[in-house]
Scaffold this motif. Structure first.
Motif, mmCIF file in Angstrom:
data_model
loop_
_atom_site.group_PDB
_atom_site.id
_atom_site.type_symbol
_atom_site.label_atom_id
_atom_site.label_comp_id
_atom_site.label_asym_id
_atom_site.label_seq_id
_atom_site.Cartn_x
_atom_site.Cartn_y
_atom_site.Cartn_z
ATOM 1 N N LEU A 124 0.831 -1.193 0.000
ATOM 2 C CA LEU A 124 0.000 0.000 0.000
ATOM 3 C C LEU A 124 0.867 1.244 0.000
ATOM 4 N N THR A 125 0.344 2.282 -0.573
ATOM 5 C CA THR A 125 1.068 3.535 -0.681
ATOM 6 C C THR A 125 0.968 4.320 0.618
ATOM 7 N N PHE A 126 2.079 4.928 1.018
ATOM 8 C CA PHE A 126 2.058 5.851 2.162
ATOM 9 C C PHE A 126 2.855 7.098 1.804
ATOM 10 N N ARG A 127 2.563 8.167 2.516
ATOM 11 C CA ARG A 127 3.268 9.435 2.316
ATOM 12 C C ARG A 127 4.432 9.499 3.296
ATOM 13 N N GLY A 128 5.635 9.734 2.801
ATOM 14 C CA GLY A 128 6.795 9.837 3.669
ATOM 15 C C GLY A 128 6.961 11.232 4.243
ATOM 16 N N PHE A 129 7.899 11.362 5.168
ATOM 17 C CA PHE A 129 8.232 12.683 5.707
ATOM 18 C C PHE A 129 8.949 13.533 4.660
ATOM 19 N N ASP A 130 9.359 12.899 3.564
ATOM 20 C CA ASP A 130 9.947 13.637 2.451
ATOM 21 C C ASP A 130 8.883 14.186 1.512
ATOM 22 N N GLY A 131 7.598 13.946 1.844
ATOM 23 C CA GLY A 131 6.501 14.441 1.030
ATOM 24 C C GLY A 131 6.192 13.607 -0.186
ATOM 25 N N LEU A 132 6.900 12.490 -0.370
ATOM 26 C CA LEU A 132 6.728 11.666 -1.555
ATOM 27 C C LEU A 132 5.873 10.445 -1.251
ATOM 28 N N ALA A 133 5.336 9.847 -2.300
ATOM 29 C CA ALA A 133 4.568 8.603 -2.174
ATOM 30 C C ALA A 133 5.522 7.415 -2.230
ATOM 31 N N HIS A 134 5.357 6.491 -1.290
ATOM 32 C CA HIS A 134 6.194 5.293 -1.210
ATOM 33 C C HIS A 134 5.304 4.061 -1.105
ATOM 34 N N THR A 135 5.879 2.896 -1.364
ATOM 35 C CA THR A 135 5.134 1.643 -1.257
ATOM 36 C C THR A 135 5.576 0.898 -0.015
ATOM 37 N N GLY A 136 4.628 0.627 0.869
ATOM 38 C CA GLY A 136 4.905 -0.140 2.085
ATOM 39 C C GLY A 136 4.309 -1.528 2.000
ATOM 40 N N GLU A 137 4.575 -2.329 3.030
ATOM 41 C CA GLU A 137 4.068 -3.700 3.066
ATOM 42 C C GLU A 137 3.751 -4.092 4.497
ATOM 43 N N LEU A 138 2.692 -4.879 4.652
ATOM 44 C CA LEU A 138 2.252 -5.389 5.948
ATOM 45 C C LEU A 138 1.748 -6.812 5.750
ATOM 46 N N VAL A 139 1.810 -7.613 6.813
ATOM 47 C CA VAL A 139 1.107 -8.899 6.858
ATOM 48 C C VAL A 139 0.075 -8.800 7.968
ATOM 49 N N VAL A 140 -1.184 -9.018 7.616
ATOM 50 C CA VAL A 140 -2.283 -8.876 8.570
ATOM 51 C C VAL A 140 -3.226 -10.065 8.437
ATOM 52 N N ALA A 141 -4.163 -10.169 9.380
ATOM 53 C CA ALA A 141 -5.178 -11.210 9.322
ATOM 54 C C ALA A 141 -6.013 -11.046 8.054
ATOM 55 N N ALA A 142 -6.340 -12.173 7.420
ATOM 56 C CA ALA A 142 -7.051 -12.136 6.147
ATOM 57 C C ALA A 142 -8.360 -11.363 6.247
ATOM 58 N N GLY A 143 -9.084 -11.575 7.332
ATOM 59 C CA GLY A 143 -10.382 -10.947 7.472
ATOM 60 C C GLY A 143 -10.336 -9.452 7.697
ATOM 61 N N GLU A 144 -9.156 -8.913 7.999
ATOM 62 C CA GLU A 144 -9.000 -7.481 8.261
ATOM 63 C C GLU A 144 -8.340 -6.735 7.105
ATOM 64 N N ALA A 145 -7.929 -7.462 6.078
ATOM 65 C CA ALA A 145 -7.057 -6.878 5.065
ATOM 66 C C ALA A 145 -7.690 -5.677 4.360
ATOM 67 N N GLU A 146 -8.913 -5.818 3.854
ATOM 68 C CA GLU A 146 -9.517 -4.700 3.117
ATOM 69 C C GLU A 146 -9.756 -3.500 4.015
ATOM 70 N N ASP A 147 -10.182 -3.747 5.250
ATOM 71 C CA ASP A 147 -10.402 -2.630 6.167
ATOM 72 C C ASP A 147 -9.096 -1.900 6.466
ATOM 73 N N VAL A 148 -8.014 -2.666 6.677
ATOM 74 C CA VAL A 148 -6.719 -2.041 6.960
ATOM 75 C C VAL A 148 -6.280 -1.182 5.779
ATOM 76 N N VAL A 149 -6.449 -1.695 4.562
ATOM 77 C CA VAL A 149 -6.102 -0.902 3.380
ATOM 78 C C VAL A 149 -6.889 0.398 3.364
ATOM 79 N N SER A 150 -8.173 0.339 3.706
ATOM 80 C CA SER A 150 -8.999 1.553 3.672
ATOM 81 C C SER A 150 -8.515 2.588 4.677
#
Length: 298
Positions: A146-172
């Motif tokens: 998922l994309t996140f905004r860095g302290f440098d003001g730029l868009a970056h791609t991050g990664e997480l491993v979460v419970a399957a049932g929570e994945a879409e909510d976490v992305v939102s």
């Protein structure tokens, strides 16, 4: 909390105790390289993504970065295996560090996400942060980018491993944080290297799954199920008595001085996680875990 390089510097116990102590709430609880092909991953539905303006940047002085070499200052060890807690170095009192890209950033500067299985290659990258003895099997988990905004003001791609049932909510939730330009320093998978690193007290990795028991107990932490996430741990430290994690983050115990990356009562991060049914460790009374959001209340 994770170890070296960007957001580095957490020893096994420090990582464990922020991703385990994290969640000690009113009930105690736990807290790379480019990823494999995303063929098996599912592109998150575009209709649920906010239309962010890629030119937007966080509020604050531009290009004013902290002069600090992450992971380069090992701390003396306490008898409990943690690093000795000390005052926050002047360079980190208003911490602002650029993000080093481990995954390719979005070309258009907008929010993107994928939800996919934990593949064999991803599992290998996770190292000892997961094992077959963990309470959540790999089929019960999902790998997110998922994309996140860095302290440098730029868009970056991050990664997480979460419970399957929570994945879409976490992305939102992270889509909303990106749309609001909430800055995150680093978001990568914790690994064996993080567990083995000597504590340096300057880690700041936003992370979810780390499989271990609760602090001072034998029950599994919410992190062990992929049901907890720690956001900007240095800006939002854990405190229980004389224990502060990360060990050099004491300047951020002053919550009256708002600095970018901090989570405050009623802030967007708290409201967004509450929207999906998660609670915040910063609201606990027996201790404070400002980085910690959990689906279990622990």
């Amino acid at each position: 909390m994770a170890a070296r390089r960007v957001g580095a510097g957490a020893v096994a116990l420090a990582l464990a105790l922020t991703l385990t102590a994290c969640g000690a709430g009113d009930d105690p609880d736990d807290r790379g390289l480019p990823p494999p092909s995303v063929d098996a991953q599912l592109e998150h539905r575009p209709d649920k993504q906010p239309q962010s303006d890629p030119t937007r940047r966080p509020v604050g002085p531009a290009a004013s970065y902290s002069d600090w070499d992450l992971g380069a200052h090992p701390l003396p060890l306490r008898p409990d295996g943690l690093g000795e807690m000390g005052p926050t170095p002047p360079e980190l009192i208003e911490r602002r560090l650029p993000t080093r890209d481990l995954l390719a950033p979005p070309e258009d500067g907008r929010f993107h996400s994928t939800i996919g299985p934990v593949t064999t290659a991803i599992r290998q990258r996770m190292g000892r942060t997961w094992s077959p003895a963990c309470p959540a099997g790999l089929d019960d988990l999902r790998y997110l980018t998922l994309t996140f905004r860095g302290f440098d003001g730029l868009a970056h791609t991050g990664e997480l491993v979460v419970a399957a049932g929570e994945a879409e909510d976490v992305v939102s939730v992270f889509a909303a944080l990106f749309d609001a330009d909430f800055p995150i320093e680093e978001m990568r998978l914790p690994s064996t290297a993080d567990l083995d690193a000597h504590p340096t007290g300057d880690g700041n990795n936003t992370a979810a799954l780390v499989c271990r028991a609760t602090t001072g107990g034998s029950s599994w932490s919410a992190h062990a199920y992929g049901l907890a996430i720690d956001v900007n741990p240095f800006h939002n430290p854990y405190q229980n008595g004389d224990v502060v994690l990360p060990e050099l983050a004491s300047a951020y115990l002053d919550r009256s001085w708002h600095r970018p990356g901090m989570i405050q009562p009623g802030s967007l991060a708290v409201r967004e996680f509450a929207r999906i049914g998660w609670s915040w460790g910063g609201s606990w009374s027996s201790l404070k875990d400002y980085q910690h959001f959990t689906a279990t209340g622990r």
